[in-house]
Structure formats: structure tokens, C-alpha cells
Design a protein around this motif. Structure first.
Motif, PDB file in Angstrom:
ATOM      1  N   VAL A 185       0.848  -1.193   0.000  1.00  0.00           N
ATOM      2  CA  VAL A 185       0.000   0.000   0.000  1.00  0.00           C
ATOM      3  C   VAL A 185       0.883   1.243   0.000  1.00  0.00           C
ATOM      4  O   VAL A 185       2.053   1.190   0.387  1.00  0.00           O
ATOM      5  N   THR A 186       0.314   2.343  -0.445  1.00  0.00           N
ATOM      6  CA  THR A 186       0.991   3.638  -0.417  1.00  0.00           C
ATOM      7  C   THR A 186       0.109   4.635   0.299  1.00  0.00           C
ATOM      8  O   THR A 186      -1.061   4.824  -0.061  1.00  0.00           O
ATOM      9  N   TYR A 187       0.670   5.259   1.323  1.00  0.00           N
ATOM     10  CA  TYR A 187      -0.028   6.342   2.006  1.00  0.00           C
ATOM     11  C   TYR A 187       0.480   7.669   1.434  1.00  0.00           C
ATOM     12  O   TYR A 187       1.689   7.839   1.242  1.00  0.00           O
ATOM     13  N   ALA A 188      -0.435   8.584   1.172  1.00  0.00           N
ATOM     14  CA  ALA A 188      -0.073   9.904   0.662  1.00  0.00           C
ATOM     15  C   ALA A 188      -0.572  10.957   1.645  1.00  0.00           C
ATOM     16  O   ALA A 188      -1.754  10.974   1.998  1.00  0.00           O
ATOM     17  N   TYR A 189       0.348  11.807   2.098  1.00  0.00           N
ATOM     18  CA  TYR A 189       0.024  12.866   3.048  1.00  0.00           C
ATOM     19  C   TYR A 189       0.192  14.221   2.344  1.00  0.00           C
ATOM     20  O   TYR A 189       1.308  14.585   1.961  1.00  0.00           O
ATOM     21  N   THR A 190      -0.905  14.939   2.168  1.00  0.00           N
ATOM     22  CA  THR A 190      -0.838  16.274   1.589  1.00  0.00           C
ATOM     23  C   THR A 190      -0.716  17.296   2.715  1.00  0.00           C
ATOM     24  O   THR A 190      -1.502  17.268   3.667  1.00  0.00           O
ATOM     25  N   LEU A 191       0.265  18.175   2.604  1.00  0.00           N
ATOM     26  CA  LEU A 191       0.483  19.203   3.618  1.00  0.00           C
ATOM     27  C   LEU A 191       0.393  20.584   2.980  1.00  0.00           C
ATOM     28  O   LEU A 191       0.786  20.769   1.818  1.00  0.00           O
ATOM     29  N   LYS A 192      -0.109  21.538   3.760  1.00  0.00           N
ATOM     30  CA  LYS A 192      -0.172  22.925   3.309  1.00  0.00           C
ATOM     31  C   LYS A 192       0.519  23.824   4.337  1.00  0.00           C
ATOM     32  O   LYS A 192       0.438  23.570   5.540  1.00  0.00           O
ATOM     33  N   PRO A 193       1.167  24.889   3.869  1.00  0.00           N
ATOM     34  CA  PRO A 193       1.807  25.813   4.810  1.00  0.00           C
ATOM     35  C   PRO A 193       0.778  26.692   5.505  1.00  0.00           C
ATOM     36  O   PRO A 193      -0.277  27.001   4.943  1.00  0.00           O
ATOM     37  N   VAL A 194       1.084  27.073   6.734  1.00  0.00           N
ATOM     38  CA  VAL A 194       0.281  28.059   7.448  1.00  0.00           C
ATOM     39  C   VAL A 194       1.115  29.322   7.591  1.00  0.00           C
ATOM     40  O   VAL A 194       2.315  29.268   7.842  1.00  0.00           O
ATOM     41  N   TRP A 195       0.457  30.466   7.409  1.00  0.00           N
ATOM     42  CA  TRP A 195       1.141  31.757   7.401  1.00  0.00           C
ATOM     43  C   TRP A 195       0.734  32.573   8.622  1.00  0.00           C
ATOM     44  O   TRP A 195      -0.448  32.729   8.904  1.00  0.00           O
ATOM     45  N   SER A 196       1.712  33.109   9.330  1.00  0.00           N
ATOM     46  CA  SER A 196       1.423  33.998  10.451  1.00  0.00           C
ATOM     47  C   SER A 196       0.909  35.333   9.917  1.00  0.00           C
ATOM     48  O   SER A 196       1.541  35.940   9.047  1.00  0.00           O
ATOM     49  N   TYR A 197      -0.261  35.777  10.405  1.00  0.00           N
ATOM     50  CA  TYR A 197      -0.783  37.056   9.912  1.00  0.00           C
ATOM     51  C   TYR A 197      -1.005  38.099  11.004  1.00  0.00           C
ATOM     52  O   TYR A 197      -1.216  39.272  10.712  1.00  0.00           O
ATOM     53  N   GLU A 198      -0.943  37.702  12.293  1.00  0.00           N
ATOM     54  CA  GLU A 198      -1.035  38.695  13.353  1.00  0.00           C
ATOM     55  C   GLU A 198      -0.629  38.073  14.685  1.00  0.00           C
ATOM     56  O   GLU A 198      -0.789  36.866  14.899  1.00  0.00           O
ATOM     57  N   LYS A 199      -0.091  38.926  15.555  1.00  0.00           N
ATOM     58  CA  LYS A 199       0.256  38.483  16.903  1.00  0.00           C
ATOM     59  C   LYS A 199      -1.000  38.507  17.761  1.00  0.00           C
ATOM     60  O   LYS A 199      -1.896  39.323  17.555  1.00  0.00           O
ATOM     61  N   VAL A 200      -1.054  37.612  18.745  1.00  0.00           N
ATOM     62  CA  VAL A 200      -2.218  37.522  19.620  1.00  0.00           C
ATOM     63  C   VAL A 200      -1.979  38.379  20.864  1.00  0.00           C
ATOM     64  O   VAL A 200      -1.274  37.969  21.792  1.00  0.00           O
ATOM     65  N   GLY A 201      -2.547  39.578  20.861  1.00  0.00           N
ATOM     66  CA  GLY A 201      -2.466  40.465  22.019  1.00  0.00           C
ATOM     67  C   GLY A 201      -1.064  40.603  22.576  1.00  0.00           C
ATOM     68  O   GLY A 201      -0.090  40.760  21.831  1.00  0.00           O
ATOM     69  N   ASP A 202      -0.969  40.508  23.902  1.00  0.00           N
ATOM     70  CA  ASP A 202       0.329  40.627  24.573  1.00  0.00           C
ATOM     71  C   ASP A 202       0.877  39.275  25.003  1.00  0.00           C
ATOM     72  O   ASP A 202       1.835  39.211  25.776  1.00  0.00           O
ATOM     73  N   ILE A 203       0.282  38.191  24.501  1.00  0.00           N
ATOM     74  CA  ILE A 203       0.748  36.864  24.885  1.00  0.00           C
ATOM     75  C   ILE A 203       2.044  36.550  24.134  1.00  0.00           C
ATOM     76  O   ILE A 203       2.062  36.540  22.905  1.00  0.00           O
ATOM     77  N   PRO A 204       3.138  36.305  24.844  1.00  0.00           N
ATOM     78  CA  PRO A 204       4.414  36.052  24.160  1.00  0.00           C
ATOM     79  C   PRO A 204       4.360  34.823  23.251  1.00  0.00           C
ATOM     80  O   PRO A 204       3.828  33.783  23.643  1.00  0.00           O
ATOM     81  N   ASN A 205       4.893  34.987  22.044  1.00  0.00           N
ATOM     82  CA  ASN A 205       5.092  33.877  21.094  1.00  0.00           C
ATOM     83  C   ASN A 205       3.806  33.260  20.539  1.00  0.00           C
ATOM     84  O   ASN A 205       3.859  32.239  19.874  1.00  0.00           O
ATOM     85  N   TYR A 206       2.648  33.865  20.783  1.00  0.00           N
ATOM     86  CA  TYR A 206       1.397  33.332  20.227  1.00  0.00           C
ATOM     87  C   TYR A 206       0.960  34.174  19.029  1.00  0.00           C
ATOM     88  O   TYR A 206       0.968  35.405  19.089  1.00  0.00           O
ATOM     89  N   TYR A 207       0.586  33.475  17.949  1.00  0.00           N
ATOM     90  CA  TYR A 207       0.197  34.151  16.711  1.00  0.00           C
ATOM     91  C   TYR A 207      -1.031  33.482  16.119  1.00  0.00           C
ATOM     92  O   TYR A 207      -1.325  32.309  16.400  1.00  0.00           O
ATOM     93  N   ASN A 208      -1.714  34.224  15.278  1.00  0.00           N
ATOM     94  CA  ASN A 208      -2.783  33.651  14.444  1.00  0.00           C
ATOM     95  C   ASN A 208      -2.191  33.322  13.078  1.00  0.00           C
ATOM     96  O   ASN A 208      -1.397  34.092  12.535  1.00  0.00           O
ATOM     97  N   PHE A 209      -2.605  32.177  12.531  1.00  0.00           N
ATOM     98  CA  PHE A 209      -2.077  31.687  11.269  1.00  0.00           C
ATOM     99  C   PHE A 209      -3.230  31.413  10.309  1.00  0.00           C
ATOM    100  O   PHE A 209      -4.343  31.099  10.739  1.00  0.00           O
ATOM    101  N   VAL A 210      -2.948  31.501   9.017  1.00  0.00           N
ATOM    102  CA  VAL A 210      -3.960  31.197   8.011  1.00  0.00           C
ATOM    103  C   VAL A 210      -3.409  30.153   7.044  1.00  0.00           C
ATOM    104  O   VAL A 210      -2.205  30.126   6.746  1.00  0.00           O
ATOM    105  N   MET A 211      -4.295  29.299   6.561  1.00  0.00           N
ATOM    106  CA  MET A 211      -3.936  28.269   5.579  1.00  0.00           C
ATOM    107  C   MET A 211      -4.916  28.374   4.400  1.00  0.00           C
ATOM    108  O   MET A 211      -6.125  28.370   4.602  1.00  0.00           O
ATOM    109  N   PHE A 212      -4.372  28.500   3.193  1.00  0.00           N
ATOM    110  CA  PHE A 212      -5.224  28.643   1.996  1.00  0.00           C
ATOM    111  C   PHE A 212      -5.413  27.299   1.300  1.00  0.00           C
ATOM    112  O   PHE A 212      -4.622  26.389   1.432  1.00  0.00           O
TER     113      PHE A 212
END
Length: 212
Positions: A185-212
Motif C-alpha cells: 500500500v501507499t499512504y499519501a500525506y498532503t500538507l499545506k503551509p500556514v502563514w502567520s498574519y497577526e500576533k495575539v495580544g500581549d501573549i508572548p510567542n502566540y500568533y494567528n495563522f492562516v492556511m489557503f
């Protein structure tokens, strides 16, 4: 010039012109070099969006199978200096992009190890993964190498370019193994990049990401 000779030249000209016009345009495929292939997986966080299993002539979509739920909801892969790591996050409501996009929230500070390595294999002509230990964190068949399908790579340099593109960015890894019941058998894993588009408030190192 005699009329017959003139007519001969005209016919030759038409034959050459028509033969050129009827030629099929050559399809050009992007050929990724070692550095480009490595850059495509190392430059961003990647999220698994589709999982398929092919046995013989039958292909089954396993994306929504319960055992793969962590892939779909929480895990983001980091390819860094020869090792594959994971980050854990959560999907959040998409309020800024087209409905087809998905948005996530997570910290990028401390990725966790998977005991999984990656490297460029000259014989295979692509990026290959391997594991000597395995991991129970996610159900990947680590005992078999996964290979990056270079022909599957669709990549863009910026969030804006990915957002505007008709074909979204993605890439695919395949794993060949022998299933006790299904055989090869062959397993195929499709992956997509996620892009950081904004920081989350004052929480260190936390960001919101988007995937198209």
C-alpha cells in the motif's frame, strides 16, 4: 523567375509555416533542485490536510478517520536542521479571509520532537524521512521512509501571493509499506503551509495563522 519555380517556393514556405503552427507547445514542469525542495519544507510550518491510502487500483480517503484526528485539528510540522518537530494549536473562526481558508492559533516557541529525521537522498532524488525509534504521538508508519513528491510542490514566497493564487500552496509525502491484509500500500500525506498574519495580544510567542 519562372512561374513554376516561384510556385514551388511558395508551397515550400507554406509547408514549413503550417508544420510549425501545428506543433503542440511543450509543457514545462518546474524541476526543484535539492536546495529548493529543502527550502519548500523548511521555510514554513506545515499542516496535514489530506491522507489517502492506495492499495492496488483502490484509493481510500482517510482524512476523517478517527486515528488521524490530531493531524486535522492540532498538529503543525516543523522541519528544522534535519529533524521534524511538531507544534500544537487550535483552529479558530476565520473572520479575515475567504471562506475556503482556515485559521489557527498557536505558540511557535517550543516545538516538540518526533524522533523523526529528514535528509536529501541522492539515490531517490528527493527528501526522505526516517526514524530509528518511532513515536506514539501521531500514527505515522515511521518504520518506512516517507518521500517528498517533488512534482506535487506548489509554493509561493509570501502570504499575499498564496492568497491571490488560483492554485493553493501544498506538497505531498508518500510512504510505501506492506499491510498484513491489503498487501503493498501507499499512504499519501498532503500538507499545506500556514502563514502567520497577526500576533495575539500581549501573549508572548502566540500568533494567528492562516492556511489557503
Amino acid at each position: 523567375m519562372k512561374p513554376s519555380l516561384c510556385l514551388l517556393y511558395i508551397l515550400l514556405f507554406l509547408c514549413v509555416t503550417l508544420s510549425c503552427t501545428n506543433e503542440e507547445p511543450e509543457l514545462k514542469k518546474t524541476v526543484f533542485t535539492k536546495d529548493e525542495a529543502l527550502r519548500s519544507i523548511q521555510s514554513q510550518y506545515l499542516h496535514v490536510t489530506k491522507i489517502e491510502r492506495k492499495a492496488g487500483n483502490e484509493t481510500v480517503d482517510l482524512t476523517n478517520a478517527p486515528e488521524f484526528e490530531p493531524y486535522r485539528k492540532a498538529l503543525f510540522f516543523v522541519f528544522r536542521q534535519g529533524f521534524i518537530l511538531i507544534l500544537s494549536g487550535s483552529e479558530i473562526p476565520n473572520t479575515k479571509f475567504a471562506p475556503s481558508a482556515k485559521t489557527f492559533f498557536f505558540s511557535d516557541k517550543i516545538p516538540l520532537p518526533l524522533n523523526l529525521e529528514y535528509y536529501w537522498d541522492d539515490a531517490a532524488g528527493t527528501v526522505v524521512t526516517k526514524s530509528n525509534i518511532g513515536s506514539s504521538t501521531v500514527p505515522i508508519p515511521f518504520e518506512n521512509p516517507a518521500k517528498l513528491d517533488l512534482a506535487s510542490i506548489v509554493t509561493y514566497p509570501t502570504l499575499a501571493a498564496a492568497q491571490a493564487a488560483a492554485i493553493p500552496p501544498s506538497l505531498k509525502f508518500t510512504v510505501d509499506l506492506t499491510d498484513p491484509k491489503l498487501g503493498p500500500v501507499t499512504y499519501a500525506y498532503t500538507l499545506k503551509p500556514v502563514w502567520s498574519y497577526e500576533k495575539v495580544g500581549d501573549i508572548p510567542n502566540y500568533y494567528n495563522f492562516v492556511m489557503f
